[in-house]
Design an enzyme around this catalytic site. Structure first.
Site, PDB file in Angstrom:
ATOM      1  N   GLY A  46       0.778  -1.344   0.037  1.00 12.22           N
ATOM      2  CA  GLY A  46       0.204   0.021   0.054  1.00 12.22           C
ATOM      3  C   GLY A  46       0.927   1.315  -0.004  1.00 12.22           C
ATOM      4  O   GLY A  46       0.554   2.218  -0.651  1.00 12.22           O
ATOM      5  N   THR A  47       1.989   1.307   0.724  1.00 13.19           N
ATOM      6  CA  THR A  47       2.826   2.264   0.807  1.00 13.19           C
ATOM      7  C   THR A  47       3.215   2.960  -0.639  1.00 13.19           C
ATOM      8  O   THR A  47       3.221   3.877  -1.144  1.00 13.19           O
ATOM      9  CB  THR A  47       4.011   2.086   1.586  1.00 13.19           C
ATOM     10  N   ASN A  66      -7.343   4.425   9.276  1.00 12.58           N
ATOM     11  CA  ASN A  66      -6.638   2.922  10.037  1.00 12.58           C
ATOM     12  C   ASN A  66      -6.645   2.891  11.361  1.00 12.58           C
ATOM     13  O   ASN A  66      -6.802   1.651  12.097  1.00 12.58           O
ATOM     14  CB  ASN A  66      -5.546   2.545   9.511  1.00 12.58           C
ATOM     15  N   GLN A 114      -7.809   0.041   4.085  1.00 14.29           N
ATOM     16  CA  GLN A 114      -8.714  -0.596   5.223  1.00 14.29           C
ATOM     17  C   GLN A 114     -10.195  -0.652   4.929  1.00 14.29           C
ATOM     18  O   GLN A 114     -10.634  -1.267   5.502  1.00 14.29           O
ATOM     19  CB  GLN A 114      -8.621   0.355   6.417  1.00 14.29           C
ATOM     20  N   SER A 161      -4.415  -3.264  -0.768  1.00 15.05           N
ATOM     21  CA  SER A 161      -3.213  -4.056  -0.086  1.00 15.05           C
ATOM     22  C   SER A 161      -3.853  -5.576   0.428  1.00 15.05           C
ATOM     23  O   SER A 161      -4.788  -5.521   0.818  1.00 15.05           O
ATOM     24  CB  SER A 161      -2.414  -3.366   1.113  1.00 15.05           C
ATOM     25  N   HIS A 209      -2.350  -7.734   2.254  1.00 19.19           N
ATOM     26  CA  HIS A 209      -2.420  -8.408   3.821  1.00 19.19           C
ATOM     27  C   HIS A 209      -3.417  -7.827   4.856  1.00 19.19           C
ATOM     28  O   HIS A 209      -3.227  -8.365   6.236  1.00 19.19           O
ATOM     29  CB  HIS A 209      -0.914  -8.301   4.309  1.00 19.19           C
ATOM     30  N   THR A 264      10.235  -7.446 -11.667  1.00 24.46           N
ATOM     31  CA  THR A 264       9.672  -8.665 -12.356  1.00 24.46           C
ATOM     32  C   THR A 264       8.539  -8.911 -11.292  1.00 24.46           C
ATOM     33  O   THR A 264       8.661  -8.898  -9.882  1.00 24.46           O
ATOM     34  CB  THR A 264      10.851 -10.027 -11.625  1.00 24.46           C
ATOM     35  N   CYS A 305       2.899   1.078  11.863  1.00 25.20           N
ATOM     36  CA  CYS A 305       3.852   1.848  11.462  1.00 25.20           C
ATOM     37  C   CYS A 305       4.279   2.895  12.629  1.00 25.20           C
ATOM     38  O   CYS A 305       5.679   3.369  12.280  1.00 25.20           O
ATOM     39  CB  CYS A 305       3.433   2.425  10.315  1.00 25.20           C
TER      40      CYS A 305
END
Length: 378
Positions: free
Chosen positions: A69-70, A150, A180, A200, A202, A239, A324
């Site tokens: 996401g970053t 978040n 989120q 994202s 995860h 890749t 974070c």
């Protein structure tokens, strides 16, 4: 272990891990290679892209895989500003964005851009479309406002902001960090009206190290954040992380199979937790809490990190805000302008499909013990 930190990351179901393992062990071809194994992997990457794009509600060609996401946030901000550099050098964002957005905006400020940070409503964390639109000027190149906060669980009015922009400054591009919100709060690119949408894996039972960025039709030839070999249609070199992409798609499939049941369950758990925990002494609920999976509260006077450490030693995982921050004070909580005792005691509980009322009961009991056996320090 009782896991109540799904907003930080989520457990990976066995089916996701199995899918990734199969790709790592037997389907390891490079999608850019021109022999049969490489060409087959290229087809598979495109099929996985279609799965994620379908869940988001966009065309596969509008979805670009990223590392997280970053990266998606940084790419959106840089690409949006680059496209509109002749419109002006002004960015509007909010004071409660994820650090990925705030730090990217600070980088742009170091390059001469002006950034306006819209403050939330004190105490609640609400941000109105009117407040965002009031900050927009004729030279505003980009607006970036998250869909779901978040830490607070507030859902922000992205669609209303988009409609206001089309009337006030049609050239201004709109980015939303929907990490989120994806598969928890119903939306599509069309319903939001955003030009960039970050998601994202995860946060929905997928692996770390893979995300995606939706880039809408108003963005022309998005400037790559990473130069290199020209993968992802020349927009995002590197890749392709085939195993992570496979895991992302499988996680999406699993969540989509219960697209109504899972958010409803999480909302019920949130409401149960809100009612149960609000009965504890000195507890004050924080934020608006619209999203189904996030609840923020303060046990006023008892330091956040002490609670996190104490419950962690008992196998109960909660947080003092975004992972974070790594134990540092949260800029989101600071933006709420809460009294020091309240702000220093904020914790976040976040829920997943696996969370039960028994988990909440155990957490409530542990917090009560903490309250009754520790001295307030704030």
């Amino acid at each position: 272990m009782i896991y109540l930190d799904h907003a930080a990351t989520t457990p990976i179901p066995a089916a996701v891990a199995d899918e990734m393992c199969a790709v790592l062990r037997t389907q390891f071809g490079n999608p850019s290679a021109q022999y049969p194994m490489g060409l087959e992997m290229k087809k598979r990457v495109e099929s996985w892209r279609s799965v994620v794009a379908g869940a988001l509600g966009c065309r596969p060609g509008e979805l670009y895989f990223t590392s997280c996401g970053t990266e998606g946030d940084a790419w959106a901000i840089h690409a949006g500003c680059w496209q509109n550099r002749r419109v002006g050098r002004h960015i509007v964002t909010t004071a409660v964005e994820h650090s990925a957005v705030l730090e990217s905006c600070r980088w742009m400020a170091q390059e001469g851009w002006e950034v306006t940070y819209v403050a939330p409503e004190p105490g609640t964390g609400r941000i109105s479309a009117e407040a965002v639109l009031d900050a927009v000027r004729p030279d505003t190149a980009l607006v970036s406002c998250m869909l779901v906060n978040n830490e607070l669980g507030c859902v922000y009015p992205i669609a209303e902001i988009a409609r206001g922009l089309s009337a006030k400054n049609p050239k201004t591009l709109l980015h939303t960090d929907a990490v989120q919100g994806f598969l928890k709060v119903p939306f599509t690119p069309k319903s939001l009206g955003a030009d960039f949408i970050t998601i994202s894996a995860h946060k929905i039972g997928g692996p770390k190290g893979i995300g995606a960025l939706y880039i809408g039709p108003r963005v022309r030839n998005p400037r790559p954040l990473l130069p290199g070999g020209g993968q992802e249609g020349g927009a995002r070199s590197g890749t392709e992380a085939t195993a992570q992409i496979a895991g992302f798609a499988k996680a999406v499939e699993l969540r989509q199979a219960f697209i109504k049941e899972h958010p409803d369950h999480m909302a019920q758990i949130r409401d149960y937790a809100r009612e149960k925990l609000s009965r504890l002494p000195d507890v004050q609920l924080i934020g608006q809490g619209d999203a189904p999976h996030i609840l923020s509260l303060s046990m006023v006077g008892w330091p956040s990190q002490n609670m996190v450490n104490d419950l962690g030693s008992q196998g109960i995982c909660i947080s003092a805000g975004s992972a974070c921050h790594k134990g540092k004070p949260s800029h989101v909580v600071a933006a709420l302008k809460l009294p020091k005792k309240v702000a220093g005691s904020v914790i976040r509980l976040s829920f997943g499909p696996e969370t039960t009322t028994a988990d909440i009961d155990a957490c409530a009991d542990a917090l009560r013990r903490h309250h009754d056996t520790r001295m307030p320090m704030l």
